[in-house]
Write an enzyme that holds these catalytic residues in place. Structure first.
Site, PDB file in Angstrom:
ATOM      1  N   GLU A 126       0.837  -1.211   0.000  1.00  0.00           N
ATOM      2  CA  GLU A 126       0.000   0.000   0.000  1.00  0.00           C
ATOM      3  C   GLU A 126       0.864   1.250   0.000  1.00  0.00           C
ATOM      4  OE1 GLU A 126      -2.641   1.543  -0.328  1.00  0.00           O
ATOM      5  OE2 GLU A 126      -4.410   0.554   0.469  1.00  0.00           O
ATOM      6  N   ASP A 127       0.321   2.325  -0.522  1.00  0.00           N
ATOM      7  CA  ASP A 127       1.007   3.605  -0.450  1.00  0.00           C
ATOM      8  C   ASP A 127       0.867   4.205   0.947  1.00  0.00           C
ATOM      9  OD1 ASP A 127      -1.741   3.920  -0.786  1.00  0.00           O
ATOM     10  OD2 ASP A 127      -1.586   5.437  -2.355  1.00  0.00           O
ATOM     11  N   ASP A 131      -4.538   5.082   6.275  1.00  0.00           N
ATOM     12  CA  ASP A 131      -5.159   6.252   6.888  1.00  0.00           C
ATOM     13  C   ASP A 131      -6.146   5.730   7.936  1.00  0.00           C
ATOM     14  OD1 ASP A 131      -5.402   9.196   6.605  1.00  0.00           O
ATOM     15  OD2 ASP A 131      -7.439   8.757   5.972  1.00  0.00           O
ATOM     16  N   PHE A 177      -2.508  16.000   4.427  1.00  0.00           N
ATOM     17  CA  PHE A 177      -2.757  15.356   3.139  1.00  0.00           C
ATOM     18  C   PHE A 177      -1.493  15.415   2.299  1.00  0.00           C
ATOM     19  CE2 PHE A 177      -4.503  14.444  -1.015  1.00  0.00           C
ATOM     20  CZ  PHE A 177      -5.289  13.352  -0.693  1.00  0.00           C
ATOM     21  N   ARG A 199       0.709  12.126  -8.831  1.00  0.00           N
ATOM     22  CA  ARG A 199       1.218  10.767  -8.581  1.00  0.00           C
ATOM     23  C   ARG A 199       2.648  10.607  -9.071  1.00  0.00           C
ATOM     24  NH1 ARG A 199      -2.999   7.378  -7.024  1.00  0.00           N
ATOM     25  NH2 ARG A 199      -5.025   7.706  -7.997  1.00  0.00           N
TER      26      ARG A 199
HETATM   27  P1  XMP Z   1      -7.971   4.241   4.419  1.00  0.00           P
HETATM   28  O1  XMP Z   1      -8.650   5.383   5.111  1.00  0.00           O
HETATM   29  O2  XMP Z   1      -8.936   3.210   3.960  1.00  0.00           O
HETATM   30  O3  XMP Z   1      -7.410   4.943   3.137  1.00  0.00           O
HETATM   31  O4  XMP Z   1      -6.833   3.682   5.231  1.00  0.00           O
HETATM   32  C1  XMP Z   1      -6.349   4.475   2.425  1.00  0.00           C
HETATM   33  C2  XMP Z   1      -6.350   5.146   1.085  1.00  0.00           C
HETATM   34  O5  XMP Z   1      -6.720   6.529   1.210  1.00  0.00           O
HETATM   35  C3  XMP Z   1      -5.954   7.347   0.383  1.00  0.00           C
HETATM   36  N1  XMP Z   1      -5.272   8.356   1.211  1.00  0.00           N
HETATM   37  C4  XMP Z   1      -4.505   9.340   0.754  1.00  0.00           C
HETATM   38  N2  XMP Z   1      -4.164   9.661  -0.501  1.00  0.00           N
HETATM   39  N3  XMP Z   1      -2.865  11.451   0.319  1.00  0.00           N
HETATM   40  C5  XMP Z   1      -3.341  10.710  -0.701  1.00  0.00           C
HETATM   41  O6  XMP Z   1      -3.008  11.007  -1.842  1.00  0.00           O
HETATM   42  C6  XMP Z   1      -3.163  11.205   1.608  1.00  0.00           C
HETATM   43  O7  XMP Z   1      -2.697  11.900   2.510  1.00  0.00           O
HETATM   44  C7  XMP Z   1      -4.042  10.089   1.836  1.00  0.00           C
HETATM   45  N4  XMP Z   1      -4.537   9.530   2.956  1.00  0.00           N
HETATM   46  C8  XMP Z   1      -5.300   8.493   2.531  1.00  0.00           C
HETATM   47  C9  XMP Z   1      -5.021   6.419  -0.324  1.00  0.00           C
HETATM   48  O8  XMP Z   1      -5.548   6.136  -1.594  1.00  0.00           O
HETATM   49  C10 XMP Z   1      -4.989   5.158   0.490  1.00  0.00           C
HETATM   50  O9  XMP Z   1      -4.759   4.000  -0.258  1.00  0.00           O
HETATM   51 MG    MG Z   2      -4.515   3.914  -2.296  1.00  0.00          MG
END
Ligand code: XMP
Ligand code: MG
Length: 178
Positions: free
Chosen positions: A98-99, A102, A151, A164
């Protein structure tokens, strides 16, 4: 694109060093296991493709896409599979890449699906972790960097599909999305 960035959090060099380190750790851990490395599209793609090139063991790659934030910066809480795996995970040692984590909603859902498909093991490697925002009980097995609740964009991470391709990770200026 640089003008929209308030602050660089991790430079290209810092990311590369971290990816090398994670690659070394994973290579040891998964030696002889032929892991299935799953990229969560689209944000995980740069990290995953760099990471596998730092793993000097046999492995396979596959890709999965789930619904994410769209053009917003808040999780909808709705997770939908947009593209499923092409490979069976049954009996496989799975590494989800994962990137960023959150709330943790996306990942806990994915882990659940893959476990139910009878993977031999499921572990998570994330480049970034925002632990302050977690709403479900989930810790990555391997993490590049913990970050504060801001963010961020770049190195796969987007705002409305933009940024990206930045080689570094930075905090987006709030005026860009407000
Ligand atoms: P959850 O909340 O399910 O979210 O853990 C994970 C996905 O949310 C996106 N995400 C972000 N994308 N900057 C981004 O560009 C951020 O700061 C950010 N925080 C959450 C991301 O796609 C991740 O896989
Ligand atoms: Mg993502």
């Amino acid at each position: 694109m640089d003008k929209d960035i308030e602050k660089v959090l991790f430079t290209e060099e810092e990311i590369a060093e971290k990816v090398r380190e994670l690659g070394r750790i994973l290579s040891k851990e998964y030696e002889g296991k032929n892991p299935l490395v799953i990229c969560v599209l689209r944000g995980g793609a740069p990290f995953m493709t760099d990471l596998v090139r730092r793993m000097d063991i046999p492995l396979e790659m596959d890709f999965m896409a789930v619904s994410s934030y769209g053009a917003s910066t808040q999780s909808s809480g709705v997770v939908r599979i947009m593209k499923d795996l092409d490979t069976s995970v049954e009996g496989r040692h799975v590494i989800i890449v994962e990137d960023i984590i959150d709330s943790g909603l996306t990942l806990s859902y994915l882990i659940d699906i893959i476990r139910r498909r009878n993977a031999a093991s499921v572990k998570v490697v994330t480049l970034l972790d925002k632990p302050a925002r977690r709403t479900v009980d989930l810790k990555p097995d391997y993490c590049g960097f913990e970050i504060p609740d801001a963010f961020v964009v770049g190195y796969g991470l987007d705002y409305a599909e933009k940024y990206r391709n930045l080689p570094y990770i930075g905090i987006l200026k709030p005026e860009v999305y407000s």
